[in-house]
Enzyme design. Structure first.
Site, PDB file in Angstrom:
ATOM      1  CG  HIS A   1      42.166  38.797  47.482  1.00 44.55           C
ATOM      2  ND1 HIS A   1      40.793  38.764  47.382  1.00 44.55           N
ATOM      3  CD2 HIS A   1      42.627  38.047  46.451  1.00 44.55           C
ATOM      4  CE1 HIS A   1      40.435  38.017  46.367  1.00 44.55           C
ATOM      5  NE2 HIS A   1      41.527  37.576  45.770  1.00 44.55           N
TER       6      HIS A   1
ATOM      7  CG  HIS B   1      38.196  39.042  39.984  1.00 44.74           C
ATOM      8  ND1 HIS B   1      36.962  38.450  39.789  1.00 44.74           N
ATOM      9  CD2 HIS B   1      39.008  38.061  40.468  1.00 44.74           C
ATOM     10  CE1 HIS B   1      37.019  37.184  40.132  1.00 44.74           C
ATOM     11  NE2 HIS B   1      38.249  36.922  40.546  1.00 44.74           N
TER      12      HIS B   1
END
Length: 239
Positions: free
Chosen positions: A7, A50
Site C-alpha cells: 500500500h 495521497h
C-alpha cells in the site's frame, strides 16, 4: 495464492508514495503488486501523493493542485516520517512506471473528485501508452463516474471501484461502471461477497490490512483475494 499488494509502496518502512517505498517493495519478490495514489500538479503532470493537501506528508502548505511540478519537487516528502528520509521528493507517475515496468502490477488510484482534475484519466492513459504498460496496471478510484470515463477511453485497461462501506447492488455497480475489480475496505468485505465477485470473474482487493490475524482470516476466504497492506512482511509470514 493471495497476491500481496504493498500500500503506497512499502509504507510501513518508508514514506508513502515515494521512490524509496517503491524500491523497497520491488526488492521483495513475494510482493506481486503495489498501490500508489495519483493527482495532477497545477501544470497537469501526474504525481504520487495521497492527500489533497500537502501538510501531512511534506513540508509544503496548501493544495497539491495549486502547485506546479517544479514547486512540488522542491518539497521534502520524507522528514515527516523520519529524519533519515529527509530530502525525499514527490515522484511523478512516469518515474514510478519506469521503476515498476516488468516487475509487478501497479494499482494506480486516481485521487480525483468530481471535476477536480479534468483530464487526469487521459494523462494517465497517455503515460501507460508511452511506457507500454496497459497490461501491467489497474486503474481504480472512489469516483465511479471517473472509472466509467476511463472505460470509454480505453476498454483494455483493468479498472476498479474503491468502496468504503457496504452499498447495496455492489456487483451491479461494477457492471454499470464497466469495472473489473472490487477494491473494498476490509471491515466491509465479507467472504460471501468476495466469493461471489470472484465467481463472476471480478478481481477482489481487500484494503488496508495490517493486523496479522485479519490478514490470515481474509486470506483464508479465497486465494483470489488480493491483500493490500502497509506491512507486507506481516502477510508474507503466511505465504
Amino acid at each position: 495464492m493471495n497476491i500481496c499488494m504493498a500500500h503506497r509502496g512499502w509504507s510501513g518502512k518508508a514514506p508513502e508514495n515515494t521512490m524509496t517505498a517503491i524500491r523497497l517493495a520491488l526488492a521483495e519478490p513475494a510482493i506481486r503488486a503495489m498501490e500508489v495514489d495519483v493527482q495532477l500538479s497545477r501544470d497537469g503532470v501526474p504525481v504520487l501523493i495521497h492527500d489533497f493537501r500537502l501538510e501531512r506528508t511534506t513540508n509544503g502548505k496548501g493544495l497539491v493542485k495549486d502547485h506546479t511540478l517544479a514547486e512540488l519537487r522542491e518539497l521534502d516528502a520524507g522528514s515527516w516520517l523520519d529524519r533519515k528520509f529527509a530530502g525525499e521528493r514527490i515522484p511523478t507517475l512516469a518515474e514510478a512506471l519506469a521503476a515498476v515496468k516488468g516487475r509487478c502490477t501497479l494499482n494506480i488510484e486516481l485521487k480525483a473528485t468530481s471535476d477536480m482534475y479534468p483530464g487526469i484519466a487521459e494523462k494517465v492513459l497517455e503515460l501507460l501508452e508511452q511506457y507500454d504498460m496497459k497490461s501491467e496496471v489497474y486503474i481504480t478510484s472512489f469516483d465511479h463516474e471517473l472509472i466509467r470515463h476511463v472505460r470509454t477511453l480505453d476498454d483494455t485497461v483493468l479498472t476498479g471501484l474503491i468502496v468504503c462501506g457496504r452499498p447495496v447492488l455492489m456487483l451491479e455497480q461494477l457492471e454499470e461502471a464497466g469495472a473489473n475489480i472490487l477494491s473494498m475496505e476490509y471491515p466491509y468485505l465479507t467472504r460471501d461477497l468476495a466469493e461471489e465477485a470472484l465467481e463472476r470473474g471480478y478481481r477482489v482487493i481487500a484494503w488496508t490490512l495490517d493486523n496479522p490475524e485479519h490478514i490470515r482470516t481474509v486470506m483464508s476466504w479465497h486465494p483470489g483475494v488480493e491483500i493490500c497492506t502497509n506491512h507486507p512482511d506481516r502477510m508474507l509470514e503466511f505465504v
